[in-house]
Design an enzyme around this catalytic site. Sequence first.
Site, PDB file in Angstrom:
ATOM      1  CD  GLU A   1      -2.710  -1.149   2.557  1.00  0.00           C
ATOM      2  OE1 GLU A   1      -2.599  -0.217   3.388  1.00  0.00           O
ATOM      3  OE2 GLU A   1      -3.549  -2.059   2.646  1.00  0.00           O
TER       4      GLU A   1
ATOM      5  CB  SER B   1       9.701  -2.859   4.206  1.00  0.00           C
ATOM      6  OG  SER B   1      10.358  -2.448   3.031  1.00  0.00           O
TER       7      SER B   1
ATOM      8  CD  GLU C   1       7.153 -12.369  -3.739  1.00  0.00           C
ATOM      9  OE1 GLU C   1       6.485 -12.569  -2.705  1.00  0.00           O
ATOM     10  OE2 GLU C   1       7.225 -11.255  -4.294  1.00  0.00           O
ATOM     11  NE  ARG C   2      11.337 -12.365   0.573  1.00  0.00           N
ATOM     12  CZ  ARG C   2      10.980 -12.043   1.808  1.00  0.00           C
ATOM     13  NH1 ARG C   2      11.378 -12.777   2.829  1.00  0.00           N
ATOM     14  NH2 ARG C   2      10.222 -10.981   2.028  1.00  0.00           N
TER      15      ARG C   2
ATOM     16  CD  GLN D   1      31.603   1.143 -18.811  1.00  0.00           C
ATOM     17  OE1 GLN D   1      30.496   1.600 -18.557  1.00  0.00           O
ATOM     18  NE2 GLN D   1      32.628   1.901 -19.154  1.00  0.00           N
TER      19      GLN D   1
HETATM   20  C1  FAD Z   1       7.716  -3.037 -10.273  1.00  0.00           C
HETATM   21  C2  FAD Z   1       7.176  -3.447  -8.946  1.00  0.00           C
HETATM   22  C3  FAD Z   1       6.268  -4.501  -8.856  1.00  0.00           C
HETATM   23  C4  FAD Z   1       5.717  -4.858  -7.631  1.00  0.00           C
HETATM   24  N1  FAD Z   1       4.744  -5.840  -7.571  1.00  0.00           N
HETATM   25  C5  FAD Z   1       4.061  -6.037  -6.415  1.00  0.00           C
HETATM   26  C6  FAD Z   1       2.929  -6.910  -6.380  1.00  0.00           C
HETATM   27  O1  FAD Z   1       2.574  -7.555  -7.379  1.00  0.00           O
HETATM   28  N2  FAD Z   1       2.248  -7.026  -5.207  1.00  0.00           N
HETATM   29  C7  FAD Z   1       2.601  -6.342  -4.082  1.00  0.00           C
HETATM   30  O2  FAD Z   1       1.940  -6.481  -3.065  1.00  0.00           O
HETATM   31  N3  FAD Z   1       3.696  -5.531  -4.080  1.00  0.00           N
HETATM   32  C8  FAD Z   1       4.421  -5.355  -5.221  1.00  0.00           C
HETATM   33  N4  FAD Z   1       5.506  -4.510  -5.242  1.00  0.00           N
HETATM   34  C9  FAD Z   1       5.867  -3.796  -4.014  1.00  0.00           C
HETATM   35  C10 FAD Z   1       7.198  -4.220  -3.406  1.00  0.00           C
HETATM   36  O3  FAD Z   1       7.071  -5.451  -2.771  1.00  0.00           O
HETATM   37  C11 FAD Z   1       7.595  -3.076  -2.442  1.00  0.00           C
HETATM   38  O4  FAD Z   1       7.942  -1.959  -3.246  1.00  0.00           O
HETATM   39  C12 FAD Z   1       8.735  -3.456  -1.530  1.00  0.00           C
HETATM   40  O5  FAD Z   1       8.345  -4.440  -0.621  1.00  0.00           O
HETATM   41  C13 FAD Z   1       9.260  -2.225  -0.734  1.00  0.00           C
HETATM   42  O6  FAD Z   1       8.233  -1.530  -0.129  1.00  0.00           O
HETATM   43  P1  FAD Z   1       8.134   0.071  -0.313  1.00  0.00           P
HETATM   44  O7  FAD Z   1       8.231   0.340  -1.774  1.00  0.00           O
HETATM   45  O8  FAD Z   1       6.928   0.546   0.384  1.00  0.00           O
HETATM   46  O9  FAD Z   1       9.422   0.661   0.342  1.00  0.00           O
HETATM   47  P2  FAD Z   1       9.607   0.995   1.907  1.00  0.00           P
HETATM   48  O10 FAD Z   1       9.183  -0.167   2.732  1.00  0.00           O
HETATM   49  O11 FAD Z   1       8.992   2.308   2.201  1.00  0.00           O
HETATM   50  O12 FAD Z   1      11.187   1.119   1.984  1.00  0.00           O
HETATM   51  C14 FAD Z   1      11.902   2.278   1.548  1.00  0.00           C
HETATM   52  C15 FAD Z   1      13.384   2.027   1.832  1.00  0.00           C
HETATM   53  O13 FAD Z   1      13.576   1.883   3.243  1.00  0.00           O
HETATM   54  C16 FAD Z   1      14.211   0.644   3.513  1.00  0.00           C
HETATM   55  N5  FAD Z   1      13.713   0.095   4.781  1.00  0.00           N
HETATM   56  C17 FAD Z   1      12.440  -0.154   5.152  1.00  0.00           C
HETATM   57  N6  FAD Z   1      12.404  -0.707   6.365  1.00  0.00           N
HETATM   58  C18 FAD Z   1      13.688  -0.819   6.776  1.00  0.00           C
HETATM   59  C19 FAD Z   1      14.316  -1.335   7.950  1.00  0.00           C
HETATM   60  N7  FAD Z   1      13.608  -1.886   8.947  1.00  0.00           N
HETATM   61  N8  FAD Z   1      15.674  -1.273   8.033  1.00  0.00           N
HETATM   62  C20 FAD Z   1      16.412  -0.745   7.031  1.00  0.00           C
HETATM   63  N9  FAD Z   1      15.869  -0.265   5.884  1.00  0.00           N
HETATM   64  C21 FAD Z   1      14.528  -0.304   5.765  1.00  0.00           C
HETATM   65  C22 FAD Z   1      13.835  -0.257   2.344  1.00  0.00           C
HETATM   66  O14 FAD Z   1      14.738  -1.330   2.213  1.00  0.00           O
HETATM   67  C23 FAD Z   1      13.909   0.740   1.200  1.00  0.00           C
HETATM   68  O15 FAD Z   1      15.234   0.905   0.806  1.00  0.00           O
HETATM   69  C24 FAD Z   1       6.117  -4.180  -6.449  1.00  0.00           C
HETATM   70  C25 FAD Z   1       7.055  -3.155  -6.531  1.00  0.00           C
HETATM   71  C26 FAD Z   1       7.569  -2.775  -7.754  1.00  0.00           C
HETATM   72  C27 FAD Z   1       8.558  -1.632  -7.796  1.00  0.00           C
END
Ligand code: FAD
Length: 384
Positions: free
Chosen positions: A134, A139, A247-248, A341
């Site tokens: 959302e 994360s 998934e991973r 590169q």
């Molecule tokens: C192209 C694409 C396809 C996707 N497809 C799906 C899908 O089909 N279904 C779905 O549900 N999701 C999907 N996602 C979402 C994806 O799983 C999330 O983008 C990902 O889990 C990260 O969440 P966020 O983008 O909210 O980043 P955030 O959680 O806001 O993180 C931002 C940054 O902070 C860091 N961070 C967060 N918490 C910590 C911590 N505790 N310690 C250190 N660093 C931290 C993260 O590593 C990141 O670098 C997709 C994303 C993309 C870009």
Amino acid sequence: MLSMSNLHPPFSDEHEQLRQSIRGFIERELAPQAAQWEQDEWFPDEVFGKVAAQGLLGLKYPSEYGGQGGDYLHESVLCEEMARIGSGGTAAGLGAHTNIATPPIWKFGTDEQKQRYLVPAIAGERIGALGITEPGAGSDVASLSTRAERVDGGFVVNGEKTYITNGVRAHFIVTAVKTTADGGHHGISFLIVDRGEGVFSSALHKLGWHASDTATIAFSDVFVPEQNLLGELNEGFKLIMANFQWERLAMALGAVGAMTVAWERTAQFAREREAFGRRLSGHQAIRHKLADMATSVYACRCVTYDALRRFVAGEEPLKEVTMAKLLTQRACFELMDECLQIHGGAGYMQEYWVERAARDARLGPIGGGTDEIMREILGRALAL
Ligand SMILES: Cc1cc2nc3c(=O)[nH]c(=O)nc-3n(C[C@H](O)[C@H](O)[C@H](O)COP(=O)(O)OP(=O)(O)OC[C@H]3O[C@@H](n4cnc5c(N)ncnc54)[C@H](O)[C@@H]3O)c2cc1C
């Protein structure tokens, strides 16, 4: 050729035959369209039907639901070979359907839900998406806020999901919702939401994966019938966790496949292109770079196959799968950058495959759990 044989455990002759048949199909039917689909920022829905007709949307699913009755090893072959489409977006759309949207229905669904969703999904007639992320919860999955209120005969859903793969085209969205007012892991449930009244998708534009429709999906007073509750009420966090390992692993296998193809093509380019009167690979700096890259592909393959072997043996290889995801996604992006590169200016041009491959690979360290989250999981697993 890098082609260190794939024919070693966990794979057998049978898997190798499957690999050759998938490779032939992809090279004949999908790869030639990849550039067009990337340009269109869309691949046709009919691709799901075409892939299904080859039995490839149900490799690991039982034949009673239209699957091939295989297992995760058969699916693993497909995960690696999908890199040969040459469009990360197309592989992502197909992969989201088979590796994240349908597995929870297979594992937690009632027989009636399997008949309604899994059977047409395996046949390529209905397309699925998984909606967890959302705008305010990525994360930190437990902080999701899409609400499902109980009403007569079901639930009413309000909220917003984002970055959802297949988010525009999906006929059904396996959606994580809050079903209690309290925070944390406990009040999460899963609903299978059909596209219909109150479901609004808007496509997002991205650095890579252009052919896939990543979308924000808003739910506005969407009625979901009781029989679409997937698994147990308030036990959805278990369902999220249950498929993370696969998934991973699927992502690690995809990276290994992509790295293998990229290395082979780049080595060939280096053997053919000349500078200063000799082949690029005749220059030590380039030759050593390619040697390091081959080592990286091999290391990623070994770590991924080890995690896969443990996974199919029924262990719970949290540490090994997490390490494979962490290692391969960053290594894949770095390798693509080196490939680019070595191509020089050509590498920056859209008509060369490597420009797209480098952009597509950048998603790996973010999707399916970021590198930082992988390190947090390892920190706990290693009792740090
Ligand atoms: C192209 C694409 C396809 C996707 N497809 C799906 C899908 O089909 N279904 C779905 O549900 N999701 C999907 N996602 C979402 C994806 O799983 C999330 O983008 C990902 O889990 C990260 O969440 P966020 O983008 O909210 O980043 P955030 O959680 O806001 O993180 C931002 C940054 O902070 C860091 N961070 C967060 N918490 C910590 C911590 N505790 N310690 C250190 N660093 C931290 C993260 O590593 C990141 O670098 C997709 C994303 C993309 C870009």
